[in-house]
Design an enzyme around this catalytic site. Sequence first.
Site, mmCIF file in Angstrom:
data_model
loop_
_atom_site.group_PDB
_atom_site.id
_atom_site.type_symbol
_atom_site.label_atom_id
_atom_site.label_comp_id
_atom_site.label_asym_id
_atom_site.label_seq_id
_atom_site.Cartn_x
_atom_site.Cartn_y
_atom_site.Cartn_z
ATOM 1 N N ARG A 1 -2.986 129.268 71.243
ATOM 2 C CA ARG A 1 -1.524 129.253 71.319
ATOM 3 C C ARG A 1 -0.929 127.911 70.913
ATOM 4 N NH1 ARG A 1 -0.229 134.144 73.811
ATOM 5 N NH2 ARG A 1 -2.103 135.032 74.723
ATOM 6 N N TYR B 1 8.693 127.927 68.106
ATOM 7 C CA TYR B 1 7.292 128.033 67.721
ATOM 8 C C TYR B 1 7.021 129.321 66.943
ATOM 9 C CZ TYR B 1 2.334 128.590 67.840
ATOM 10 O OH TYR B 1 1.034 128.778 67.463
ATOM 11 N N ASP C 1 -0.017 131.593 56.440
ATOM 12 C CA ASP C 1 -0.614 132.654 57.261
ATOM 13 C C ASP C 1 0.313 133.855 57.104
ATOM 14 O OD1 ASP C 1 -1.334 134.428 59.247
ATOM 15 O OD2 ASP C 1 -1.418 132.928 60.852
ATOM 16 N N LYS D 1 0.867 127.393 64.310
ATOM 17 C CA LYS D 1 0.495 126.010 64.011
ATOM 18 C C LYS D 1 0.551 125.793 62.510
ATOM 19 C CE LYS D 1 -0.127 123.177 67.311
ATOM 20 N NZ LYS D 1 0.843 122.104 67.359
ATOM 21 N N ASP E 1 -1.566 124.321 60.498
ATOM 22 C CA ASP E 1 -2.813 124.572 59.788
ATOM 23 C C ASP E 1 -2.809 123.901 58.415
ATOM 24 O OD1 ASP E 1 -3.400 126.017 62.022
ATOM 25 O OD2 ASP E 1 -2.902 127.947 61.145
#
Length: 365
Positions: A265, A228, A11, A231, A233
């Site tokens: 989130r 964090y 991403d 995610k 993915d």
Amino acid sequence: MVVTLSVIKADIGGYVGHSECHPDVISTAQECMAKAKKSGLLIDYHVTKCGDDLQLIMTHQYGEESTKIHRLAWDTFQEGTKVAKKLKLHGAGQDLLSDAFSGNVKGMGPGVAEMEIEEREAESVVIFMADKTSSGSWNMPLYKMFADPFNTIGLVIAPNMHAGFKFEVHDVKEHKKITFTSPDEIYDMLIFLGAPGRFPVKAVYHRETKNVAAVSSTQKLSHIAGRYIGKDDPVCIVRCQGEFPAVGEVLEPFASPILVEGWMRGSHMGPLMPVSMRDSTPTRFDGPPRVVAIGFQLAEGRLVGPRDMFEDKAFDLARHHANEMADLMRRHGPFEPHRLPLDEMEYTTMPSVMKKLSKRFIPID
Ligand code: F6R
Ligand code: MG
Ligand code: MG
């Protein structure tokens, strides 16, 4: 012919928010890939996206974890990030956790699934890509494809599959791995697979031929970064037909949507909805989590395709069920089991709120 199929994704910026990958980012990646094909580095490529993740699908002859191929992917993500920054896309370059490439993109943010294979007479592969969820989301589908005869009747009636498969399972917390033999050890295996956040299936192998059947990306972004940052993915490559489950057996697990970690989130449980490429745009509460599947035939490394496998109307009911499950989960708002347990949420205010209120907590008589 021995060929390597590499899927490397990241991403590097979303549009709008975290819902989609911008066409200019995709076309920039296509230009980078086209150059690499022209130079002979790649046999073939296909650039696509799932939600806000840019997906580089590449075939070549440099094997798994090749510095040349990983550098190409890294440089492509850097070029894409330049475009993302210019367009002020959301989270431009978010998955590129390091400034300098050091030989391999593993541990640097992007997700990777690669397999070096002897291309069969007909090599059918399906590449699954998911957005707003994590690598363990492949656990139940992979179990169903390769170990559940109620999903894969070939395990019962096809002589070349009857011996079963081996599952390589990773412990992402302890950085250890173990291999289970199916069907003999499924009860032991399921105690681990049922905790997908910690024990994702990394690969599946044919028990007799030892040929690789499936590989997934198991990179845990939060473990890599120590905090964090999005995610994981994940992606997953599955070989189909012959000694492997048929395409229909490989897709069938997604006809019954399950709840996975991710969604808004990265802190919620939600249904994994199988969608066409066109519909891989998670916008309801940043979701619900999506999975797409594209199929190819390999021809001397050439990617013949893609076919958009979940475009089929036969998955409409699964989408309908997933949307109903999404409603059911959303009804819980900030309550579990929609919200993840305290220590699994990717975003939390608990430490600061607890600190602020610590003096107001008094013993219960
Ligand atoms: C989940 C995801 C989104 C974001 C959310 C907040 O994987 O990508 O749900 O977590 O949109 O994003 P930021 O913090 O970037 O504003
Ligand atoms: Mg994003
Ligand atoms: Mg994403």
